[in-house]
Design an enzyme around this catalytic site. Structure first.
Site, short mmCIF file in Angstrom:
data_model
loop_
_atom_site.label_atom_id
_atom_site.label_comp_id
_atom_site.label_asym_id
_atom_site.label_seq_id
_atom_site.Cartn_x
_atom_site.Cartn_y
_atom_site.Cartn_z
N SER A 17 0.81 -1.23 0.00
CA SER A 17 0.00 0.00 0.00
C SER A 17 0.84 1.29 0.00
O SER A 17 0.49 2.23 -0.72
CB SER A 17 -0.97 -0.01 1.18
N LYS A 66 -9.71 -5.47 11.03
CA LYS A 66 -10.81 -4.93 10.22
C LYS A 66 -12.15 -4.93 10.95
O LYS A 66 -12.98 -4.06 10.71
CB LYS A 66 -10.94 -5.73 8.92
N ILE A 220 -7.57 -14.17 -5.22
CA ILE A 220 -7.30 -12.81 -4.76
C ILE A 220 -5.93 -12.68 -4.10
O ILE A 220 -5.55 -11.59 -3.68
CB ILE A 220 -8.42 -12.26 -3.86
P1 NDP Z 1 -9.33 -14.56 6.96
O1 NDP Z 1 -8.36 -15.04 7.96
O2 NDP Z 1 -10.44 -13.66 7.37
O3 NDP Z 1 -10.01 -15.85 6.25
C1 NDP Z 1 -9.22 -16.94 5.82
C2 NDP Z 1 -10.08 -17.89 4.99
O4 NDP Z 1 -9.24 -18.93 4.48
C3 NDP Z 1 -11.19 -18.59 5.77
O5 NDP Z 1 -12.28 -18.83 4.91
C4 NDP Z 1 -10.51 -19.91 6.19
O6 NDP Z 1 -11.42 -20.95 6.44
C5 NDP Z 1 -9.73 -20.20 4.92
N1 NDP Z 1 -8.57 -21.08 5.14
C6 NDP Z 1 -7.40 -20.76 5.75
N2 NDP Z 1 -6.56 -21.81 5.72
C7 NDP Z 1 -7.22 -22.83 5.11
C8 NDP Z 1 -6.90 -24.18 4.79
N3 NDP Z 1 -5.72 -24.70 5.10
N4 NDP Z 1 -7.82 -24.93 4.14
C9 NDP Z 1 -9.03 -24.40 3.80
N5 NDP Z 1 -9.39 -23.13 4.08
C10 NDP Z 1 -8.51 -22.35 4.73
O7 NDP Z 1 -8.45 -13.88 5.82
P2 NDP Z 1 -8.92 -12.83 4.67
O8 NDP Z 1 -10.29 -13.20 4.25
O9 NDP Z 1 -8.65 -11.46 5.11
O10 NDP Z 1 -7.86 -13.17 3.51
C11 NDP Z 1 -7.97 -14.34 2.72
C12 NDP Z 1 -7.00 -14.25 1.55
O11 NDP Z 1 -7.34 -13.14 0.72
C13 NDP Z 1 -5.54 -14.04 1.96
O12 NDP Z 1 -4.76 -14.86 1.13
C14 NDP Z 1 -5.27 -12.58 1.64
O13 NDP Z 1 -3.93 -12.37 1.27
C15 NDP Z 1 -6.19 -12.34 0.45
N6 NDP Z 1 -6.65 -10.93 0.33
C16 NDP Z 1 -6.43 -10.25 -0.84
C17 NDP Z 1 -6.88 -8.96 -1.00
C18 NDP Z 1 -6.63 -8.22 -2.28
O14 NDP Z 1 -6.83 -7.00 -2.32
N7 NDP Z 1 -6.23 -8.87 -3.35
C19 NDP Z 1 -7.61 -8.25 0.08
C20 NDP Z 1 -7.82 -9.07 1.27
C21 NDP Z 1 -7.34 -10.36 1.38
P3 NDP Z 1 -12.04 -21.15 7.94
O15 NDP Z 1 -13.16 -20.18 8.05
O16 NDP Z 1 -12.48 -22.56 7.95
O17 NDP Z 1 -10.91 -20.87 8.90
#
Ligand code: NDP
Length: 280
Positions: A17, A66, A220
């Site tokens: 950023s 957030k 993403i």
């Molecule tokens: P969160 O921690 O809020 O959510 C993580 C998600 O990933 C949950 O749905 C979780 O499932 C799932 N997850 C994590 N590990 C595993 C696994 N081993 N197997 C299956 N599911 C898994 O993170 P965010 O939502 O903030 O971010 C998610 C991704 O998005 C990241 O990679 C981040 O870098 C990317 N991102 C990109 C952005 C962009 O602008 N391009 C903006 C924001 C994020 P569960 O609920 O079961 O734990």
């Protein structure tokens, strides 16, 4: 007048950023500064008070703050209220207003890539129901998707999110197996999980094989091309990585702060160079 903006999060050292916003300040001939603030969970409240006390004009908010930041803000806009999360704070004369630009950033990135010729009302599968998955699912549902299905490792979260999406369109919280068996239904398939975040990750969010030929695969994650996107490309699918989403969510934050969208032309190449430098 020079203004100070920034980003708060933990961990925060790999954020792009500052590069992005400083590039736009330079392009717009303004002398503002964008600073990285490493803020741990227990420092969050004091840090938010600091935004007011120090007269910081605004900040981006990232993992893990957030949702946690909301009680410390004075007001939220409709998008942030709907998503229950904030990624942008604007200091309006001492009042801190929370916004969320993640969902619209995703939508704009998809629209911007006109080569994808999306149907007017696409059927969308979102894999992941964390912060980003919620923002994407609810935004796609609100802004015209015919159907938004959600699958998640923790299925309860997918079902809960689908109930919120049902206000706008058809939506189901489904198991990964159901999603895989029904993959042919979807025009847009989005990975919003952290699977693939490590370059050495051998997991993929969902197999690609059963999808229709015109489906768009969006991951993403923006740091590099994930194994999933590489496989999708190899199978002749259309793909989009997370960098355009990052740029559009940043551009919408910029508009909340400075009143206009920055020019986006050169940003994609600029950030891809930065990422290459980091990986070299
Ligand atoms: P969160 O921690 O809020 O959510 C993580 C998600 O990933 C949950 O749905 C979780 O499932 C799932 N997850 C994590 N590990 C595993 C696994 N081993 N197997 C299956 N599911 C898994 O993170 P965010 O939502 O903030 O971010 C998610 C991704 O998005 C990241 O990679 C981040 O870098 C990317 N991102 C990109 C952005 C962009 O602008 N391009 C903006 C924001 C994020 P569960 O609920 O079961 O734990």
């Amino acid at each position: 007048m020079k203004r100070l903006y920034g980003i708060i999060g933990d961990p925060i050292e790999h954020t792009l950023s500052p590069d992005m916003h400083q590039f736009w300040y330079h392009q717009d001939h303004v002398a503002h500064h964008y600073h990285v603030f490493h803020v741990t969970k227990d420092q969050l409240e004091t840090a938010v008070q600091g935004i007011k006390a120090l007269g910081i004009s605004g900040c981006n908010v990232t993992i893990p703050h957030k949702v946690a930041i909301i009680p410390f803000l004075d007001d939220l806009d409709d998008e942030a209220r709907m998503l229950g999360a904030v990624n942008t704070v604007v200091n309006k004369n001492g009042k801190l207003i929370g916004y969320n630009t993640d969902g619209l950033g995703f939508l704009r990135s998809l629209e911007h890539h006109q080569k994808y010729h999306l149907p007017d009302h696409p059927q969308v599968l979102v894999i992941g129901a964390g912060g980003a998955g919620q923002a994407i699912a609810l935004t796609m549902a609100k802004y015209g998707a015919r159907c938004v299905d959600i699958t998640n490792r923790t299925i309860e979260k997918a079902v809960k999110l689908s109930r919120s999406c049902q206000v706008f369109c058809e939506s189901n919280g489904i198991s990964l197996t159901e999603a895989e068996n029904g993959l042919e239904k979807y025009d847009v398939i989005v990975n919003a999980t952290s699977i693939g975040l490590s370059e050495h990750d051998s997991l993929i969010p969902i197999p690609i094989e059963n999808s229709k030929s015109s489906a768009i695969f969006v991951d993403i994650i923006y740091n590099f091309e994930t194994k999933w996107l590489r496989l999708a490309k190899q199978q002749g699918k259309r793909t989009l990585d997370g960098l355009p989403m990052l740029i559009f969510q940043g551009a919408i934050s910029y508009k909340h702060w400075l009143g206009h969208l920055p020019k986006l032309n050169d940003m994609d190449a600029f950030l891809r160079n930065k990422l290459e430098e980091r990986h070299a």
